[in-house]
Write a protein that holds these residues in place. Structure first.
Motif, PDB file in Angstrom:
ATOM      1  N   LEU A 173       0.584  -1.221  -0.049  1.00 13.24           N
ATOM      2  CA  LEU A 173       0.031  -0.045  -0.080  1.00 13.24           C
ATOM      3  C   LEU A 173       0.961   1.263  -0.035  1.00 13.24           C
ATOM      4  CD1 LEU A 173      -2.625   1.151  -0.151  1.00 13.24           C
ATOM      5  CD2 LEU A 173      -2.483   1.226   2.750  1.00 13.24           C
ATOM      6  N   LEU A 229       2.974   1.351  -3.448  1.00 16.63           N
ATOM      7  CA  LEU A 229       2.525   0.645  -4.686  1.00 16.63           C
ATOM      8  C   LEU A 229       3.497  -0.367  -5.021  1.00 16.63           C
ATOM      9  CD1 LEU A 229       1.734   4.478  -5.807  1.00 16.63           C
ATOM     10  CD2 LEU A 229       0.277   2.833  -4.260  1.00 16.63           C
ATOM     11  N   MET A 269      -9.267  -7.332  -0.036  1.00 20.73           N
ATOM     12  CA  MET A 269      -8.734  -7.211  -1.513  1.00 20.73           C
ATOM     13  C   MET A 269      -7.958  -8.304  -1.315  1.00 20.73           C
ATOM     14  SD  MET A 269      -7.923  -3.326  -2.833  1.00 20.73           S
ATOM     15  CE  MET A 269      -6.484  -3.334  -1.531  1.00 20.73           C
ATOM     16  N   LEU A 322       7.013   0.504 -15.591  1.00 18.90           N
ATOM     17  CA  LEU A 322       6.535   1.593 -15.338  1.00 18.90           C
ATOM     18  C   LEU A 322       7.669   2.727 -15.421  1.00 18.90           C
ATOM     19  CD1 LEU A 322       4.679   0.679 -12.023  1.00 18.90           C
ATOM     20  CD2 LEU A 322       3.739   0.790 -14.406  1.00 18.90           C
ATOM     21  N   LEU A 372       4.456   7.769  -7.128  1.00 19.64           N
ATOM     22  CA  LEU A 372       3.982   8.101  -8.599  1.00 19.64           C
ATOM     23  C   LEU A 372       4.253   9.548  -8.907  1.00 19.64           C
ATOM     24  CD1 LEU A 372       0.675   6.260  -8.259  1.00 19.64           C
ATOM     25  CD2 LEU A 372       2.461   5.647  -9.811  1.00 19.64           C
ATOM     26  N   ILE A 374       0.419  14.023 -11.848  1.00 18.86           N
ATOM     27  CA  ILE A 374      -0.078  14.261 -13.311  1.00 18.86           C
ATOM     28  C   ILE A 374      -0.097  15.529 -13.791  1.00 18.86           C
ATOM     29  CG2 ILE A 374      -2.386  13.995 -14.646  1.00 18.86           C
ATOM     30  CD1 ILE A 374      -3.051  11.595 -12.815  1.00 18.86           C
ATOM     31  N   PHE A 426      -3.151  -0.826 -11.136  1.00 15.26           N
ATOM     32  CA  PHE A 426      -3.654   0.693 -10.715  1.00 15.26           C
ATOM     33  C   PHE A 426      -2.448   1.525 -11.136  1.00 15.26           C
ATOM     34  CE2 PHE A 426      -2.142   4.033  -7.828  1.00 15.26           C
ATOM     35  CZ  PHE A 426      -3.304   4.740  -7.645  1.00 15.26           C
ATOM     36  N   GLU A 427      -1.205   1.087 -11.077  1.00 16.56           N
ATOM     37  CA  GLU A 427      -0.056   2.228 -11.724  1.00 16.56           C
ATOM     38  C   GLU A 427      -0.357   2.313 -13.075  1.00 16.56           C
ATOM     39  OE1 GLU A 427       0.324  -0.688  -9.707  1.00 16.56           O
ATOM     40  OE2 GLU A 427       0.591   0.361  -7.641  1.00 16.56           O
ATOM     41  N   GLU A 428      -0.189   1.050 -13.695  1.00 20.57           N
ATOM     42  CA  GLU A 428      -0.573   1.427 -15.251  1.00 20.57           C
ATOM     43  C   GLU A 428      -1.571   2.141 -15.659  1.00 20.57           C
ATOM     44  OE1 GLU A 428       0.842  -2.820 -17.474  1.00 20.57           O
ATOM     45  OE2 GLU A 428      -0.690  -3.273 -15.787  1.00 20.57           O
ATOM     46  N   TYR A 458      -2.792   4.319 -13.971  1.00 22.88           N
ATOM     47  CA  TYR A 458      -2.648   5.907 -13.729  1.00 22.88           C
ATOM     48  C   TYR A 458      -1.703   6.537 -14.829  1.00 22.88           C
ATOM     49  CZ  TYR A 458      -0.578   9.680 -10.719  1.00 22.88           C
ATOM     50  OH  TYR A 458      -0.228  10.951 -10.209  1.00 22.88           O
ATOM     51  N   PHE A 459      -0.655   5.687 -15.300  1.00 24.49           N
ATOM     52  CA  PHE A 459       0.292   6.351 -16.136  1.00 24.49           C
ATOM     53  C   PHE A 459      -0.526   6.520 -17.779  1.00 24.49           C
ATOM     54  CE2 PHE A 459       3.609   5.169 -13.315  1.00 24.49           C
ATOM     55  CZ  PHE A 459       4.284   6.444 -13.143  1.00 24.49           C
ATOM     56  N   GLY A 504      -3.438   9.050 -17.260  1.00 21.02           N
ATOM     57  CA  GLY A 504      -3.153  10.358 -16.588  1.00 21.02           C
ATOM     58  C   GLY A 504      -1.980  10.898 -17.531  1.00 21.02           C
ATOM     59  N   SER A 558      -6.890   7.237  -9.280  1.00 23.85           N
ATOM     60  CA  SER A 558      -6.568   8.629  -8.857  1.00 23.85           C
ATOM     61  C   SER A 558      -6.262   9.581  -9.752  1.00 23.85           C
ATOM     62  CB  SER A 558      -5.388   8.374  -7.836  1.00 23.85           C
ATOM     63  OG  SER A 558      -5.471   7.665  -6.786  1.00 23.85           O
ATOM     64  N   VAL A 559      -6.765   9.431 -10.900  1.00 21.93           N
ATOM     65  CA  VAL A 559      -6.552  10.547 -12.225  1.00 21.93           C
ATOM     66  C   VAL A 559      -7.927  11.373 -12.319  1.00 21.93           C
ATOM     67  CG1 VAL A 559      -6.190  10.755 -14.623  1.00 21.93           C
ATOM     68  CG2 VAL A 559      -5.147   8.607 -13.552  1.00 21.93           C
ATOM     69  N   PRO A 560      -7.743  12.515 -11.892  1.00 20.19           N
ATOM     70  CA  PRO A 560      -8.824  13.603 -12.035  1.00 20.19           C
ATOM     71  C   PRO A 560      -9.599  13.360 -13.305  1.00 20.19           C
ATOM     72  CG  PRO A 560      -7.078  14.559 -11.008  1.00 20.19           C
ATOM     73  CD  PRO A 560      -6.553  13.504 -11.525  1.00 20.19           C
ATOM     74  N   ALA A 596      -5.818  -3.426  -7.770  1.00 20.40           N
ATOM     75  CA  ALA A 596      -6.140  -2.044  -7.278  1.00 20.40           C
ATOM     76  C   ALA A 596      -4.661  -1.887  -6.401  1.00 20.40           C
ATOM     77  CB  ALA A 596      -7.248  -2.038  -6.158  1.00 20.40           C
ATOM     78  N   ARG A 597      -4.811  -0.484  -5.789  1.00 23.39           N
ATOM     79  CA  ARG A 597      -3.720  -0.034  -5.012  1.00 23.39           C
ATOM     80  C   ARG A 597      -3.466  -0.714  -3.741  1.00 23.39           C
ATOM     81  NH1 ARG A 597      -2.958   6.408  -3.917  1.00 23.39           N
ATOM     82  NH2 ARG A 597      -0.707   6.531  -3.323  1.00 23.39           N
TER      83      ARG A 597
END
Lengths: 83, 400
Positions: free
Chosen positions: A13, A16, A53, A70, A79, A82, B168-170, B172-173, B176, B210-212, B263-264
């Motif tokens: 968590l 990440l 989860m 990534l 991260l 953005i 989640f991370e993929e 996000y990128f 985003g 978490s991407v607006p 998920a995260r």
């Protein structure tokens, strides 16, 4: 065992994808006598978000282990914001 | 011109599948002239249209309490705003014919178009994300009730059998940063089929990765059907990726594949269902698949009670609450048939969009009935009156 499980989940968590899988999990081969044995699913009755989860599932449920590349991940594993 | 004469051309065009709800306003008769003495006007998200069509048919045929649903689809945030501000609907709406009026009609067909002459404030509005996700708050005069759970997926064309999961991370990128994110193979922003910022599908995913909503990269589309078309007709299927309500994906499994999502903080990626090919929504129900929202139904009322009795009846049926007189149909069956998950089959819940999950125990479980309806299989014991453990409900020994 329980401490190590929570440690692994907290690591996942907090950082990440940056968490290294320390292997030797419930469904992974034994990495050696001194290797930590960390289950990669929660075996008890889940009560928290992380536990729900990551609760262990039956063999009928398909789970996919993906460790993606990534390119833009920050060097500290966080991260980037953005743009 | 008599009502029947006005309706005849519409019925003919409807049967040919040529009439969209909002099309050809000059041909549409007034909604007030639609059959049925009790009408409920609804403004709903397009992911809920399959349920509204099925429920509309059942309610038209519901001898104990016949109701005509007149509806229009629009974005969740738009719907919340409309009922909060008493904004009248002026575009053409649609209603469902009864079996007596059109025995051949099915929910795969369009509704019969009608015009809300002078504008019509909806009796019921629907959002498929939490109200707070739209940065809105409801006035005290509006009652909010939670209905079935709506899950969302990331889908790829069927030709892409290589990619089976996304993290989640993929995500996000990908959404985003777009091309700059460098997440293979999703580096072509023209091949990212997303929705506009008021749509629940985009908003729910936005909170979960978490991407607006306003910052998403991709091609913004108004309708779920346009996402399906974009993915299905992509000339670069290996790079195509889109967001959909799970029920829309389920209806298009012959041309799309869904991706498992990690998920995260999660160790593995999971599909909404047990497997890529099953239909049990098990991972949504137990917390392994996290991208979902409760459907929200709003109407005028006070102290949690909806004022309009017909609107209250409709919402109670959708929300799994007692509706009197008892309907002549099984509302849970309609909910399952529409690809959404009744609250009584859930074992997790959440309090905000994309928020943490926590265990949930509905007062009257329907897990056995749900599994039987969704998959035609259940391991639950059957019963007629009593059970050794649990409660006999709907022919099965339910947990509670």
């Amino acid at each position: 065992m329980r401490t190590r499980l929570f440690s692994a989940l907290a690591c996942a968590l907090a950082s990440l994808a940056a968490c290294d899988d320390d292997g030797g999990g419930k469904d992974q081969p034994d990495a050696g006598v001194d290797a930590p044995v960390t289950p990669r699913c929660f075996e008890g009755t889940p009560t928290t978000h992380l536990q729900l989860m990551n609760a262990c599932v039956t063999a009928e449920v398909e789970k996919i282990d993906k460790r993606p590349v990534l390119p833009l991940l920050n060097s500290d594993g966080t991260l980037p914001i953005i743009p | 011109m008599q009502q029947g004469e006005r309706m005849r051309p519409l019925l003919l065009l409807s049967a040919l599948g040529l009439v969209a709800i909002a099309a050809a306003p000059s041909l549409a008769a007034p909604c007030e002239d639609a059959p049925g003495t009790t009408k409920v006007y609804m403004q709903v998200g397009d992911t809920q249209e399959p349920l509204i069509k099925a429920l509309g048919r059942a309610l038209r045929d519901n001898t104990p309490n016949p109701i005509t649903l007149v509806y229009i689809t629009s974005g969740s945030c738009t719907n919340i705003d409309a009922i909060s501000k008493d904004t009248p609907i002026t575009a053409n709406m649609g209603y469902i014919p009864s079996t007596a009026e059109d025995p051949a009609w099915t929910p795969a067909m369009p509704p019969i178009a009608c015009t809300p002459v002078g504008g019509k404030v909806p009796d019921i509005a629907n959002s498929n994300v939490f109200v707070s996700a739209c940065n809105l708050t409801l006035p005290a005069s509006i009652v909010e009730l939670h209905g079935p759970v709506q899950a969302y997926v990331l889908a790829v064309p069927e030709a892409n059998t290589t990619d089976r999961a996304i993290t989640f991370e993929e995500a996000y990128f990908v959404f985003g940063f777009g091309t700059a994110g460098g997440i293979q193979p999703w580096v072509d922003e023209a091949q990212l089929f997303i929705r506009t910022v008021t749509k629940s599908t985009l908003l729910s995913w936005a909170f979960n990765i978490s991407v607006p909503a306003a910052k998403w990269k991709g091609t913004r589309l108004d309708k779920s059907s346009e996402v399906v078309t974009g993915l299905g007709s992509s000339l670069s299927p290996a790079k195509a990726l889109g967001i959909l309500g799970v029920e829309v994906y389920d209806a298009n499994r012959n041309k799309l594949n869904s991706l498992a999502f990690r998920a995260r903080g999660q160790q593995y990626a999971y599909f909404p269902d047990s497997t890529a090919t099953s239909t049990d929504k098990k991972n949504v129900r137990d917390g392994h698949y996290t991208v979902w929202s409760p459907t929200i139904y709003m109407a005028k009322g006070t102290a949690g009670a909806v004022t309009n009795p017909a609107a209250a009846y409709v919402i109670n049926l959708i929300a799994g609450k007692t509706a009197l007189p008892a309907p002549a149909f099984n509302p849970v069956s309609l909910i399952v048939g529409a690809g959404i998950i009744p609250d009584c089959a859930m074992r997790v819940t959440r309090d905000q969009e994309g928020g943490d999950l926590r265990p949930y125990a509905p007062a009257e479980s329907c897990t056995c009935s749900y599994e039987k309806l969704a998959t035609n299989v259940t391991s639950c014991q059957t019963c007629t009156t009593t059970c050794a453990t649990g409660t006999c409900r709907g022919g099965f020994c339910e947990e509670r």
